[in-house]
Structures are given as structure tokens and as C-alpha cells.
Motif scaffolding. Structure first.
Motif, PDB file in Angstrom:
ATOM      1  N   VAL A  15      38.862 -40.781 -65.255  1.00  0.00           N
ATOM      2  CA  VAL A  15      38.787 -42.223 -64.971  1.00  0.00           C
ATOM      3  C   VAL A  15      37.484 -42.635 -64.303  1.00  0.00           C
ATOM      4  CG1 VAL A  15      41.291 -42.511 -64.799  1.00  0.00           C
ATOM      5  CG2 VAL A  15      39.972 -41.957 -62.731  1.00  0.00           C
ATOM      6  N   ASP A  16      36.557 -41.717 -64.062  1.00  0.00           N
ATOM      7  CA  ASP A  16      35.431 -42.078 -63.199  1.00  0.00           C
ATOM      8  C   ASP A  16      34.350 -42.928 -63.876  1.00  0.00           C
ATOM      9  OD1 ASP A  16      33.995 -40.194 -64.674  1.00  0.00           O
ATOM     10  OD2 ASP A  16      33.885 -38.720 -63.059  1.00  0.00           O
ATOM     11  N   LEU A  17      34.541 -43.299 -65.135  1.00  0.00           N
ATOM     12  CA  LEU A  17      33.653 -44.281 -65.761  1.00  0.00           C
ATOM     13  C   LEU A  17      34.316 -45.657 -65.852  1.00  0.00           C
ATOM     14  CD1 LEU A  17      32.074 -42.145 -68.625  1.00  0.00           C
ATOM     15  CD2 LEU A  17      31.091 -42.717 -66.405  1.00  0.00           C
ATOM     16  N   ASP A  18      35.557 -45.745 -65.388  1.00  0.00           N
ATOM     17  CA  ASP A  18      36.294 -47.007 -65.370  1.00  0.00           C
ATOM     18  C   ASP A  18      36.459 -47.418 -63.909  1.00  0.00           C
ATOM     19  OD1 ASP A  18      38.466 -48.903 -65.156  1.00  0.00           O
ATOM     20  OD2 ASP A  18      39.080 -48.349 -67.187  1.00  0.00           O
ATOM     21  N   PRO A  19      35.725 -48.425 -63.439  1.00  0.00           N
ATOM     22  CA  PRO A  19      35.695 -48.720 -61.997  1.00  0.00           C
ATOM     23  C   PRO A  19      37.051 -49.079 -61.408  1.00  0.00           C
ATOM     24  CG  PRO A  19      34.652 -50.491 -63.258  1.00  0.00           C
ATOM     25  CD  PRO A  19      34.862 -49.342 -64.195  1.00  0.00           C
ATOM     26  N   LEU A  20      37.868 -49.812 -62.142  1.00  0.00           N
ATOM     27  CA  LEU A  20      39.158 -50.223 -61.588  1.00  0.00           C
ATOM     28  C   LEU A  20      40.152 -49.068 -61.565  1.00  0.00           C
ATOM     29  CD1 LEU A  20      39.555 -53.821 -63.042  1.00  0.00           C
ATOM     30  CD2 LEU A  20      38.397 -53.040 -60.969  1.00  0.00           C
ATOM     31  N   LYS A  21      40.196 -48.283 -62.649  1.00  0.00           N
ATOM     32  CA  LYS A  21      41.093 -47.125 -62.664  1.00  0.00           C
ATOM     33  C   LYS A  21      40.676 -46.095 -61.614  1.00  0.00           C
ATOM     34  CE  LYS A  21      42.649 -47.410 -67.482  1.00  0.00           C
ATOM     35  NZ  LYS A  21      42.675 -46.720 -68.800  1.00  0.00           N
ATOM     36  N   LEU A  22      39.372 -45.918 -61.435  1.00  0.00           N
ATOM     37  CA  LEU A  22      38.890 -44.987 -60.415  1.00  0.00           C
ATOM     38  C   LEU A  22      39.350 -45.434 -59.036  1.00  0.00           C
ATOM     39  CD1 LEU A  22      37.203 -42.579 -59.493  1.00  0.00           C
ATOM     40  CD2 LEU A  22      35.191 -44.080 -59.477  1.00  0.00           C
ATOM     41  N   ALA A  23      39.242 -46.728 -58.761  1.00  0.00           N
ATOM     42  CA  ALA A  23      39.685 -47.235 -57.463  1.00  0.00           C
ATOM     43  C   ALA A  23      41.184 -47.036 -57.271  1.00  0.00           C
ATOM     44  CB  ALA A  23      39.321 -48.714 -57.339  1.00  0.00           C
ATOM     45  N   ASN A  28      31.280 -40.236 -60.876  1.00  0.00           N
ATOM     46  CA  ASN A  28      30.759 -39.088 -61.631  1.00  0.00           C
ATOM     47  C   ASN A  28      29.396 -38.694 -61.057  1.00  0.00           C
ATOM     48  OD1 ASN A  28      28.334 -39.602 -63.609  1.00  0.00           O
ATOM     49  ND2 ASN A  28      29.562 -41.473 -63.691  1.00  0.00           N
ATOM     50  N   GLY A  29      29.068 -37.432 -61.168  1.00  0.00           N
ATOM     51  CA  GLY A  29      27.890 -36.904 -60.500  1.00  0.00           C
ATOM     52  C   GLY A  29      26.558 -37.429 -60.999  1.00  0.00           C
ATOM     53  N   MET A  30      26.548 -38.158 -62.100  1.00  0.00           N
ATOM     54  CA  MET A  30      25.299 -38.679 -62.663  1.00  0.00           C
ATOM     55  C   MET A  30      25.151 -40.187 -62.471  1.00  0.00           C
ATOM     56  SD  MET A  30      23.969 -35.962 -63.650  1.00  0.00           S
ATOM     57  CE  MET A  30      24.442 -34.279 -64.066  1.00  0.00           C
ATOM     58  N   PHE A  31      26.054 -40.793 -61.698  1.00  0.00           N
ATOM     59  CA  PHE A  31      26.050 -42.251 -61.637  1.00  0.00           C
ATOM     60  C   PHE A  31      24.737 -42.812 -61.128  1.00  0.00           C
ATOM     61  CE2 PHE A  31      26.837 -41.676 -57.146  1.00  0.00           C
ATOM     62  CZ  PHE A  31      26.414 -42.858 -56.541  1.00  0.00           C
ATOM     63  N   PHE A  32      24.054 -42.082 -60.254  1.00  0.00           N
ATOM     64  CA  PHE A  32      22.858 -42.668 -59.649  1.00  0.00           C
ATOM     65  C   PHE A  32      21.627 -42.556 -60.535  1.00  0.00           C
ATOM     66  CE2 PHE A  32      20.154 -44.217 -56.368  1.00  0.00           C
ATOM     67  CZ  PHE A  32      21.003 -44.831 -55.467  1.00  0.00           C
ATOM     68  N   VAL A  33      21.661 -41.746 -61.579  1.00  0.00           N
ATOM     69  CA  VAL A  33      20.463 -41.595 -62.408  1.00  0.00           C
ATOM     70  C   VAL A  33      20.560 -42.345 -63.726  1.00  0.00           C
ATOM     71  CG1 VAL A  33      19.901 -39.385 -61.357  1.00  0.00           C
ATOM     72  CG2 VAL A  33      21.266 -39.438 -63.449  1.00  0.00           C
ATOM     73  N   LYS A  51      23.849 -54.269 -60.924  1.00  0.00           N
ATOM     74  CA  LYS A  51      24.053 -54.200 -62.362  1.00  0.00           C
ATOM     75  C   LYS A  51      24.160 -52.737 -62.798  1.00  0.00           C
ATOM     76  CE  LYS A  51      21.462 -58.485 -63.233  1.00  0.00           C
ATOM     77  NZ  LYS A  51      20.289 -59.090 -63.928  1.00  0.00           N
ATOM     78  N   GLY A  52      24.461 -52.530 -64.065  1.00  0.00           N
ATOM     79  CA  GLY A  52      24.485 -51.192 -64.641  1.00  0.00           C
ATOM     80  C   GLY A  52      25.475 -50.266 -63.964  1.00  0.00           C
ATOM     81  N   ALA A  53      25.124 -48.978 -63.908  1.00  0.00           N
ATOM     82  CA  ALA A  53      26.020 -47.980 -63.326  1.00  0.00           C
ATOM     83  C   ALA A  53      26.231 -48.208 -61.832  1.00  0.00           C
ATOM     84  CB  ALA A  53      25.463 -46.580 -63.571  1.00  0.00           C
ATOM     85  N   LEU A  54      25.173 -48.621 -61.133  1.00  0.00           N
ATOM     86  CA  LEU A  54      25.320 -48.882 -59.699  1.00  0.00           C
ATOM     87  C   LEU A  54      26.240 -50.077 -59.460  1.00  0.00           C
ATOM     88  CD1 LEU A  54      21.664 -48.266 -58.472  1.00  0.00           C
ATOM     89  CD2 LEU A  54      23.602 -46.696 -58.459  1.00  0.00           C
ATOM     90  N   GLY A  55      26.102 -51.110 -60.292  1.00  0.00           N
ATOM     91  CA  GLY A  55      27.005 -52.253 -60.201  1.00  0.00           C
ATOM     92  C   GLY A  55      28.442 -51.857 -60.495  1.00  0.00           C
ATOM     93  N   ARG A  56      28.617 -50.942 -61.437  1.00  0.00           N
ATOM     94  CA  ARG A  56      29.959 -50.441 -61.765  1.00  0.00           C
ATOM     95  C   ARG A  56      30.600 -49.785 -60.542  1.00  0.00           C
ATOM     96  NH1 ARG A  56      28.914 -45.945 -65.488  1.00  0.00           N
ATOM     97  NH2 ARG A  56      28.825 -44.670 -63.608  1.00  0.00           N
ATOM     98  N   GLU A  57      29.816 -48.991 -59.817  1.00  0.00           N
ATOM     99  CA  GLU A  57      30.360 -48.312 -58.635  1.00  0.00           C
ATOM    100  C   GLU A  57      30.645 -49.297 -57.510  1.00  0.00           C
ATOM    101  OE1 GLU A  57      31.405 -45.350 -58.992  1.00  0.00           O
ATOM    102  OE2 GLU A  57      30.440 -45.195 -60.951  1.00  0.00           O
ATOM    103  N   LEU A  58      29.824 -50.330 -57.366  1.00  0.00           N
ATOM    104  CA  LEU A  58      30.096 -51.340 -56.346  1.00  0.00           C
ATOM    105  C   LEU A  58      31.379 -52.106 -56.673  1.00  0.00           C
ATOM    106  CD1 LEU A  58      26.529 -52.778 -55.595  1.00  0.00           C
ATOM    107  CD2 LEU A  58      27.942 -51.307 -54.120  1.00  0.00           C
TER     108      LEU A  58
END
Length: 346
Positions: A32-40, A60-65, A106-113
Motif C-alpha cells: 500500500v505504500d504508493l497509495d497515500p490514503l491506504k498507507l495512512a 517506500n524507500g525511494m520516495f525522496f528520489v 507535488k509529486g512523490a513528496l506531495g503524495r507523502e504529505l
């Protein structure tokens, strides 16, 4: 009176004994770690199920790159695999000079926020939530792989330009999460070891950029943990970092627990359990570790956790037993500690 997890952690940070020793653990949630709501949602349920005293979010371990231009392959995740970088964002030294500074909203960082915001909406400050970030040098290594060491030794000024950009983005990302309600960050450092760089190199390429991030978040945070990954670590370079707590692979590498207690009396120890004992279901060994950590620290300034992430997949029946044992035995330790203290005073 039963304390909330937040109350319990705050007491420990003040050097006070709570009703028991607090604890936490964490694992990857690759399905679920690419789905922000399911991860939460799953992160919150994980916390509730095992009665944790703080939550470390697990992207996921690559979210910051991703937002820097790295191309990642996530195809093995559904089968329990890990994400892999198929194209690095930095391929030559000059790339550091033009490294993008992503918009953290935005992007992956926005997804994690978004995931963090959803998680915080569920916890309602009952438990501290720590945002996972990586040290700038760790991120730089993810951006170009083994080439980073060649750049560090032969093109230091170019790498430093990139590290400065990475540190600014990391700080901005963390500040956004802290404004949303995170208690602090879990600052994962995978490079402060002689297995990666020399001590002199870490002083030059690690410490200044670590501090650039950590100092920038001080006005917004109250519970920050530095994780020093690996063995043969440069822990002495970090005892004065502006954080409340240090996490490392206790029992597997220096410093010895007693030495660290004496060298950094103002820091909270986060750790004390070998993650392999959780993976192997070695409950008797875990109990011994709890007892020894409690003896050395006298039950103060300690939050029991593994030295690192518990490897996926986890056996939840083992985690439940670990949770029960920690709660039971830490209460016993506290009662013994208080009894001994009273006898000493008499």
C-alpha cells in the motif's frame, strides 16, 4: 490514570518515569505504500493493534528520489520485493550543479504529505507521529549509487552544491509535515559508517548538511530521532546534534549501551531490541534485552524499539507477543526500580 502515548513520550523526554517504558516498532507496508490514503489507514491500524507509543511513518524507500528524476521499478512490491532504481538522476558530476529542487507539495513528496495529513487526522495528537526523512548524503547516494563516492573524492565542490540543494528540499518537506502536526522526524542516516566513507569525509560531506536540515526544523518539532544505520558507526559525531533521541543497532555495533549513557546523558535512547529476534520470534532473548536495557538505563530516558525496520513480511502473532511482553516486563522493571529507589532513600 492511563496515559496517552503522547503523554508517555513527553514524560520520558523530560527525564521522568511514566507508567511504563514506552516502545514502538515499524515495518514496510509495500502493498500500500504508493497509495497515500491506504498507507495512512494501515499505519494507523498497525499502531492501534500493537499499542505503540509513537508512529514512524513508512513510505517506500525511494520516495525522496522520485521527484529528482530517478526512474524506479515497483513491480516486485506486490510479491514482497523492494523498489529498485532503473535510472539514476545523477550520472555525471556536473548534474549536481543543475539538480532540481522539487516542489514538496507535488509529486512523490506531495503524495507523502497527503498520507501524513490523513494519518494525523486519525491520531488526533493521541500519539506522536514521526516523519521519515533521510540525511542529505544518504539521498545523494540514492541519486547516483556507487558513483557518489567517486564524485565525493574527485569532484567535491560539485557534490557539495548538490548536497546543499538536497538539504534545502529535505528541510522544506519536513517543515510542511511538522506544520501539519508531526511531532518530529525520524532522520535516517545510512552513510555515517566506515563501511561507506571515512570519518573525515563524513565530517566534511555529512555533518554540515545534517545540521542544515535539523536546525531548520527546530522551531516546529519536539521529538526528533536520528537513526544511525549499520555497523562501525560514527556515533560520536552525532551526540551533539540538535535532536532528542538516538537510535542505532544496539548489541550489534559500538557504542556499548553503558558508554552511550555516560557520553550523552541528555539524549534519549531509542532501541534495545535486535530486530532479528523479532523476525525469529525469539521472545526469551527479547525479554533478556528488555531487562538489560532497563538495568543499564534504570528505566529512564529509554524508548524500547528495534535497532532498525523489522524485515517484511512480519509475523503479526509475534509482534503481538512482543508488544504484550514489553508492556508486562517494563511495568515490572518500573515497580522494581521504584522499590529500590525507596529503599535507598530510607
Amino acid at each position: 490514570m492511563t496515559l496517552t502515548a503522547t503523554e508517555r513520550i513527553r514524560m520520558v523526554l523530560r527525564g521522568e518515569q511514566a507508567d511504563r517504558i514506552p516502545f514502538s516498532f515499524w515495518t514496510h507496508l509495500p502493498h500500500v505504500d504508493l497509495d497515500p490514503l491506504k498507507l495512512a489507514e494501515e499505519t494507523y491500524e498497525f499502531y492501534r493493534r500493537f499499542r505503540l507509543d509513537f508512529i514512524k511513518n513508512m513510505p517506500n524507500g525511494m520516495f525522496f528520489v522520485e521527484d529528482y528524476g530517478c526512474q524506479c521499478d515497483f513491480s516486485e512490491i506486490p510479491n514482497g520485493g523492494v523498489a529498485k532504481i532503473t535510472k539514476f538522476a545523477v550520472e555525471k558530476p556536473e548534474d549536481w550543479l543543475v539538480l532540481t529542487e522539487p516542489d514538496v507539495k507535488k509529486g512523490a513528496l506531495g503524495r507523502e504529505l497527503l498520507s501524513i495529513a490523513h494519518l494525523l487526522g486519525k491520531t488526533k495528537e493521541e500519539v506522536p507521529v514521526l516523519l521519515t526523512i533521510f540525511s542529505p548524503l544518504t539521498i545523494a547516494h540514492k541519486l547516483c549509487g556507487s558513483l557518489m563516492l567517486e564524485h565525493l573524492r574527485n569532484h567535491p565542490d560539485k557534490l557539495k552544491a548538490g548536497l546543499d540543494r538536497i538539504a534545502r528540499t529535505t528541510a522544506a518537506f519536513a517543515q510542511e509535515a511538522l506544520r501539519k502536526g508531526c511531532a518530529g522526524v525520524f532522520f535516517a542516516n545510512q552513510m555515517a559508517t566506515s563501511e561507506m566513507v571515512t570519518e573525515a569525509e563524513y565530517k566534511e560531506f555529512g555533518v554540515p548538511y545534517d545540521l542544515q536540515v535539523l536546525e531548520a526544523i527546530q522551531p516546529y518539532s519536539w521529538f526528533n530521532v536520528v537513526h544511525i544505520h549499520g555497523t562501525n558507526i560514527y556515533h560520536h559525531l552525532m551526540v551533539d546534534y540538535p535532536v532528542q533521541a538516538i537510535n542505532w543497532h544496539i548489541w550489534e555495533t559500538e557504542p556499548k549501551l553503558q558508554d552511550f549513557v555516560q557520553a550523552a546523558p541528555d539524549k534519549i535512547i531509542v532501541g534495545g531490541i535486535q530486530r532479528s529476534n523479532i523476525t525469529n520470534g525469539s521472545i526469551d532473548e527479547i525479554i533478556k534485552e528488555i531487562q538489560e536495557v532497563s538495568r543499564v538505563t534504570v528505566g529512564n530516558r529509554i524508548i524500547l524499539t528495534p535497532g532498525c525496520v523489522i524485515r517484511y513480511p512480519v509475523e503479526e502473532t509475534v509482534l503481538q507477543q512482543v508488544s504484550n511482553e514489553i508492556i508486562q516486563h517494563s511495568k515490572v522493571v518500573f515497580r522494581q526500580s521504584n522499590t529500590n529507589s525507596q529503599m535507598t532513600q530510607q
